[in-house]
Write a protein that holds these residues in place. Structure first.
Motif, PDB file in Angstrom:
ATOM      1  N   LYS B 244       0.860  -1.179   0.000  1.00  0.00           N
ATOM      2  CA  LYS B 244       0.000   0.000   0.000  1.00  0.00           C
ATOM      3  C   LYS B 244       0.893   1.224   0.000  1.00  0.00           C
ATOM      4  CE  LYS B 244      -4.291  -1.772   1.520  1.00  0.00           C
ATOM      5  NZ  LYS B 244      -4.743  -1.976   0.128  1.00  0.00           N
ATOM      6  N   PRO B 245       0.495   2.287  -0.716  1.00  0.00           N
ATOM      7  CA  PRO B 245       1.370   3.458  -0.844  1.00  0.00           C
ATOM      8  C   PRO B 245       1.858   3.970   0.505  1.00  0.00           C
ATOM      9  CG  PRO B 245      -0.583   3.706  -2.218  1.00  0.00           C
ATOM     10  CD  PRO B 245      -0.764   2.442  -1.457  1.00  0.00           C
ATOM     11  N   ALA B 246       0.956   4.115   1.474  1.00  0.00           N
ATOM     12  CA  ALA B 246       1.352   4.685   2.760  1.00  0.00           C
ATOM     13  C   ALA B 246       2.424   3.825   3.423  1.00  0.00           C
ATOM     14  CB  ALA B 246       0.133   4.808   3.664  1.00  0.00           C
ATOM     15  N   ASP B 247       2.226   2.505   3.391  1.00  0.00           N
ATOM     16  CA  ASP B 247       3.196   1.595   4.010  1.00  0.00           C
ATOM     17  C   ASP B 247       4.531   1.659   3.293  1.00  0.00           C
ATOM     18  OD1 ASP B 247       1.061   0.918   5.499  1.00  0.00           O
ATOM     19  OD2 ASP B 247       0.648  -0.980   4.465  1.00  0.00           O
ATOM     20  N   LEU B 248       4.460   1.527   1.947  1.00  0.00           N
ATOM     21  CA  LEU B 248       5.689   1.422   1.174  1.00  0.00           C
ATOM     22  C   LEU B 248       6.517   2.704   1.249  1.00  0.00           C
ATOM     23  CD1 LEU B 248       6.294  -0.704  -1.786  1.00  0.00           C
ATOM     24  CD2 LEU B 248       6.944   1.667  -2.124  1.00  0.00           C
ATOM     25  N   PHE B 249       5.829   3.843   1.237  1.00  0.00           N
ATOM     26  CA  PHE B 249       6.581   5.099   1.263  1.00  0.00           C
ATOM     27  C   PHE B 249       7.164   5.383   2.644  1.00  0.00           C
ATOM     28  CE2 PHE B 249       3.866   6.761  -2.447  1.00  0.00           C
ATOM     29  CZ  PHE B 249       4.728   6.166  -3.338  1.00  0.00           C
ATOM     30  N   SER B 250       6.390   5.081   3.709  1.00  0.00           N
ATOM     31  CA  SER B 250       6.882   5.422   5.043  1.00  0.00           C
ATOM     32  C   SER B 250       7.817   4.349   5.582  1.00  0.00           C
ATOM     33  CB  SER B 250       5.703   5.645   5.998  1.00  0.00           C
ATOM     34  OG  SER B 250       4.867   4.508   5.970  1.00  0.00           O
ATOM     35  N   ASN B 251       7.629   3.145   5.079  1.00  0.00           N
ATOM     36  CA  ASN B 251       8.428   2.077   5.651  1.00  0.00           C
ATOM     37  C   ASN B 251       8.860   1.066   4.580  1.00  0.00           C
ATOM     38  OD1 ASN B 251       9.692   0.499   7.511  1.00  0.00           O
ATOM     39  ND2 ASN B 251       7.806  -0.531   8.227  1.00  0.00           N
ATOM     40  N   PRO B 252       9.699   1.509   3.653  1.00  0.00           N
ATOM     41  CA  PRO B 252      10.104   0.597   2.578  1.00  0.00           C
ATOM     42  C   PRO B 252      10.867  -0.599   3.142  1.00  0.00           C
ATOM     43  CG  PRO B 252      11.395   2.627   2.508  1.00  0.00           C
ATOM     44  CD  PRO B 252      10.331   2.827   3.533  1.00  0.00           C
ATOM     45  N   GLY B 253      10.567  -1.775   2.594  1.00  0.00           N
ATOM     46  CA  GLY B 253      11.168  -2.976   3.135  1.00  0.00           C
ATOM     47  C   GLY B 253      12.494  -3.320   2.481  1.00  0.00           C
ATOM     48  N   GLU B 255      16.224  -2.069   0.617  1.00  0.00           N
ATOM     49  CA  GLU B 255      17.216  -1.006   0.549  1.00  0.00           C
ATOM     50  C   GLU B 255      17.121  -0.216  -0.765  1.00  0.00           C
ATOM     51  OE1 GLU B 255      19.086   0.584   2.486  1.00  0.00           O
ATOM     52  OE2 GLU B 255      19.917   1.763   0.835  1.00  0.00           O
ATOM     53  N   ARG B 256      16.872  -0.934  -1.883  1.00  0.00           N
ATOM     54  CA  ARG B 256      16.817  -0.246  -3.174  1.00  0.00           C
ATOM     55  C   ARG B 256      15.624   0.711  -3.234  1.00  0.00           C
ATOM     56  NH1 ARG B 256      17.470  -4.597  -7.881  1.00  0.00           N
ATOM     57  NH2 ARG B 256      16.667  -6.027  -6.313  1.00  0.00           N
ATOM     58  N   THR B 257      14.512   0.303  -2.625  1.00  0.00           N
ATOM     59  CA  THR B 257      13.345   1.193  -2.575  1.00  0.00           C
ATOM     60  C   THR B 257      13.679   2.420  -1.745  1.00  0.00           C
ATOM     61  OG1 THR B 257      12.026  -0.820  -2.524  1.00  0.00           O
ATOM     62  CG2 THR B 257      10.878   1.247  -2.136  1.00  0.00           C
ATOM     63  N   ARG B 258      14.342   2.185  -0.625  1.00  0.00           N
ATOM     64  CA  ARG B 258      14.683   3.267   0.294  1.00  0.00           C
ATOM     65  C   ARG B 258      15.572   4.296  -0.411  1.00  0.00           C
ATOM     66  NH1 ARG B 258      16.735   0.214   4.935  1.00  0.00           N
ATOM     67  NH2 ARG B 258      14.651  -0.696   4.802  1.00  0.00           N
ATOM     68  N   SER B 259      16.594   3.822  -1.112  1.00  0.00           N
ATOM     69  CA  SER B 259      17.508   4.776  -1.744  1.00  0.00           C
ATOM     70  C   SER B 259      16.830   5.490  -2.909  1.00  0.00           C
ATOM     71  CB  SER B 259      18.791   4.068  -2.204  1.00  0.00           C
ATOM     72  OG  SER B 259      18.569   3.350  -3.380  1.00  0.00           O
ATOM     73  N   PHE B 260      15.948   4.765  -3.617  1.00  0.00           N
ATOM     74  CA  PHE B 260      15.221   5.420  -4.720  1.00  0.00           C
ATOM     75  C   PHE B 260      14.311   6.521  -4.186  1.00  0.00           C
ATOM     76  CE2 PHE B 260      11.276   5.613  -7.284  1.00  0.00           C
ATOM     77  CZ  PHE B 260      11.815   6.186  -8.421  1.00  0.00           C
ATOM     78  N   LEU B 261      13.571   6.187  -3.126  1.00  0.00           N
ATOM     79  CA  LEU B 261      12.634   7.166  -2.562  1.00  0.00           C
ATOM     80  C   LEU B 261      13.366   8.374  -1.997  1.00  0.00           C
ATOM     81  CD1 LEU B 261      10.035   4.831  -0.805  1.00  0.00           C
ATOM     82  CD2 LEU B 261       9.696   6.220  -2.856  1.00  0.00           C
ATOM     83  N   SER B 262      14.529   8.142  -1.393  1.00  0.00           N
ATOM     84  CA  SER B 262      15.261   9.259  -0.795  1.00  0.00           C
ATOM     85  C   SER B 262      15.747  10.215  -1.883  1.00  0.00           C
ATOM     86  CB  SER B 262      16.443   8.738   0.025  1.00  0.00           C
ATOM     87  OG  SER B 262      17.459   8.279  -0.842  1.00  0.00           O
ATOM     88  N   LYS B 263      15.989   9.669  -3.084  1.00  0.00           N
ATOM     89  CA  LYS B 263      16.448  10.546  -4.175  1.00  0.00           C
ATOM     90  C   LYS B 263      15.291  11.343  -4.759  1.00  0.00           C
ATOM     91  CE  LYS B 263      20.105   7.510  -5.579  1.00  0.00           C
ATOM     92  NZ  LYS B 263      20.166   6.273  -6.337  1.00  0.00           N
ATOM     93  N   ILE B 264      14.090  10.733  -4.756  1.00  0.00           N
ATOM     94  CA  ILE B 264      12.983  11.357  -5.478  1.00  0.00           C
ATOM     95  C   ILE B 264      12.129  12.249  -4.594  1.00  0.00           C
ATOM     96  CG2 ILE B 264      11.175   9.607  -5.255  1.00  0.00           C
ATOM     97  CD1 ILE B 264      11.133   9.829  -8.419  1.00  0.00           C
ATOM     98  N   ILE B 265      12.093  11.943  -3.283  1.00  0.00           N
ATOM     99  CA  ILE B 265      11.340  12.805  -2.364  1.00  0.00           C
ATOM    100  C   ILE B 265      12.321  13.692  -1.630  1.00  0.00           C
ATOM    101  CG2 ILE B 265       9.766  12.862  -0.389  1.00  0.00           C
ATOM    102  CD1 ILE B 265       8.884  10.020  -1.195  1.00  0.00           C
ATOM    103  N   HIS B 266      12.172  14.972  -1.790  1.00  0.00           N
ATOM    104  CA  HIS B 266      13.160  15.864  -1.196  1.00  0.00           C
ATOM    105  C   HIS B 266      12.686  16.387   0.151  1.00  0.00           C
ATOM    106  CE1 HIS B 266      14.994  15.637  -5.111  1.00  0.00           C
ATOM    107  NE2 HIS B 266      13.850  15.979  -5.635  1.00  0.00           N
TER     108      HIS B 266
END
Lengths: 260, 266
Positions: B244-253, B255-266
């Protein structure tokens, strides 16, 4: 080189032939026009399937279309004319007989001329269509596919109308060449503008005068075409007139390349 | 052959899209690696991931703009682009594929409107020439759809005279004119100036609220969070994780998701 002392230019002869052409002369001008237009129209119609064949996924079609272009683009029109007209008859393969349409008779030579011009022109138009179709953005094909259009529907509704705009300028070049190369038809006995001028010259020996008249007629025909082409380009550019700069060049500039 | 016959499974009754072990190669590049996912009726699936991760390619495979090398894709239970023959999948004829594409609308990053047609003609071309709808009916449908995307006053304009945002809204209307069961959005707002992104996203949101089944490839995380039912994260040709978007964005499971999100959300 030396200039001849007293001018032999017969101004009266020149002027009379220019502004009061005799009936047979106008008939020859008309012959030039209809053979050039006919050759261009049929050549354009045949060029499209040739381009499609070149783009097809069928190797046999691609090779056949390539072979056709190779032959017709790779040999001189003069030679082609002699083979199709005199050659075929001499070899006993086909003889072009006059056809009477009631009001007017299409001579055998004119038929051979029309067929040769059209077949040769098809090879050039095929290349022009092929390039124009290839120039259309891939996204256009994809968008058409995505709304369920079949390949032929896509070609007819989306690709060809856009390709037409790309085709017109080179087609204009082709037609100007076509108008001028009808003078070659004189060798197979078609009485067109050049042939008639030659005949008059043989009788009167006013070479400078009569061929200047002929040159002015050719210039008139190509100029009329420039106007027609300008009109076609404007029509095709209606959807994005602001974007298409070349279509807004005026006819004078188009013909001469001189902005004024 | 790695192709597998696809049974008309009972689960397909609610699944609009079913992808199974989809593999695709561009030469030596393995762009899709055993991608499997399902999209339910009325669901809005968002696909995120770095460029080159295969998300657009996957979308393009769904209406057979790209071929797949193995696996299977079905939309509403119909195999896309292929048919099963003696247990093997063979590519369909172009005509049949065209028919399948009618049910799948697609919106492109670069709009791809037909530049020689007015906005209305862009919308009505396929209904008239593919479905054989009467011109008057198609025009009525076209005007309704243009009104829906807020552009009925631009019906007679050519694409060259519309802004990017307006062009994209016309492109959405064009896709909707075929009454598709599924809409694909391939980075529909990536080519737009920032001030025009909102108007296109608004149309997409409305569509989602009306219950359209949608797959949206996007970098607009706000949109994903607000209207997305599920988010799939892709990287290097495979699905890294989904949720679910809320779960995945706030708590990515991952590492690759985490680093991608950190680059795209400022």
């Amino acid at each position: 080189m030396s200039l001849i002392g007293s001018s032999q230019f017969d101004g009266h002869y020149f002027w009379e032939h220019l502004v009061h052409p005799q009936g047979f002369f106008l008939t020859a001008v008309w012959t030039t026009i209809y053979l050039a237009v006919g050759g261009q129209v049929f050549g354009t119609i045949l060029g499209l399937p040739l381009a499609m064949a070149r783009r097809s996924s069928n190797r046999l079609l691609v090779s056949a279309a390539w072979f056709y272009s190779w032959i017709w683009r790779g040999t001189p029109l003069l030679v082609q004319l002699l083979i199709v007209d005199v050659g075929l008859a001499e070899a006993g393969i086909y003889r072009w007989n006059d056809i009477n349409f009631g009001l007017f008779t299409l001579s055998g030579a004119a038929q051979a001329a029309l067929v040769t011009l059209a077949l040769a022109e098809a090879a050039y138009m095929g290349e022009i269509f092929r390039a124009a179709i290839g120039a259309i953005d891939r996204g256009q094909w994809e968008a058409a596919k995505s709304v369920g259009m079949a390949p032929w529907t896509t070609m007819r509704l989306v690709i060809l109308p856009q390709a037409a705009r790309v085709v017109v300028p080179p087609l204009g070049n082709e037609f100007i060449t076509m108008l001028k190369q009808t003078s070659l038809l004189s060798v197979i006995g078609v009485t067109e503008l050049f042939r008639t001028s030659s005949d008059i010259n043989s009788a009167d020996f006013k070479t400078f005068e009569i061929f200047t008249v002929a040159a002015l007629w050719y210039l008139l025909l190509t100029s009329v075409w420039a106007l027609v082409q300008h009109w076609i380009e404007r029509r095709l550019a209606r959807s994005e007139r602001a974007v298409v700069a070349t279509a807004d060049k005026d006819p004078f500039e188009r013909l001469t390349g001189i902005a004024h | 052959m790695p192709f597998q016959p696809v049974p008309g499974s009972a689960a397909a009754s609610t699944a609009v899209v079913e992808a199974r072990d989809v593999d695709k190669w561009f030469g030596d590049l393995h762009v899709l690696q055993k991608v499997s996912l399902t999209v339910g009726l009325g669901e809005l699936l968002v696909i995120i991931g770095p460029s080159g991760s295969g998300k657009s390619t996957f979308l393009r495979c769904l209406n057979h703009l790209e071929k797949i090398d193995s696996g299977s894709l079905t939309v509403n239970g119909h195999l896309i682009g292929y048919r099963s023959r003696n247990g093997k999948l063979v590519e369909d004829r172009e005509r049949r594929i065209s028919a399948q594409r009618r049910d799948i609308g697609m919106v492109f990053q670069r709009f791809n409107l037909f530049p020689h047609m007015t906005a209305l003609e862009n919308v009505t071309a396929a209904p008239v020439h593919v479905l054989g709808m009467k011109r008057a009916d198609a025009n009525e449908l076209g005007m309704t759809l243009l009104a829906r995307v807020g552009l009925h006053h631009k019906a007679a304009s050519y694409p060259g005279h519309l802004s990017g945002g307006q062009q994209q809204r016309v492109a959405i209307a064009r896709a909707l004119a075929m009454k598709p069961a599924l809409m694909l959005f391939d980075e529909a707002t990536s080519a737009l100036d920032p001030e025009m992104i909102g108007e296109v996203l608004d149309v997409m949101k409305e569509l989602a609220q009306e219950g359209m089944t949608m797959i949206v490839v996007t970098h607009e995380m706000g949109f994903a969070r607000e209207v997305g039912d599920r988010v799939v994260m892709m990287d290097a040709g495979s699905i890294v994780e989904e949720g679910k978007p809320a779960d995945l964005f706030s708590n990515p499971g991952h590492e690759r998701t985490r680093s991608f999100l950190s680059k795209i959300i400022h």
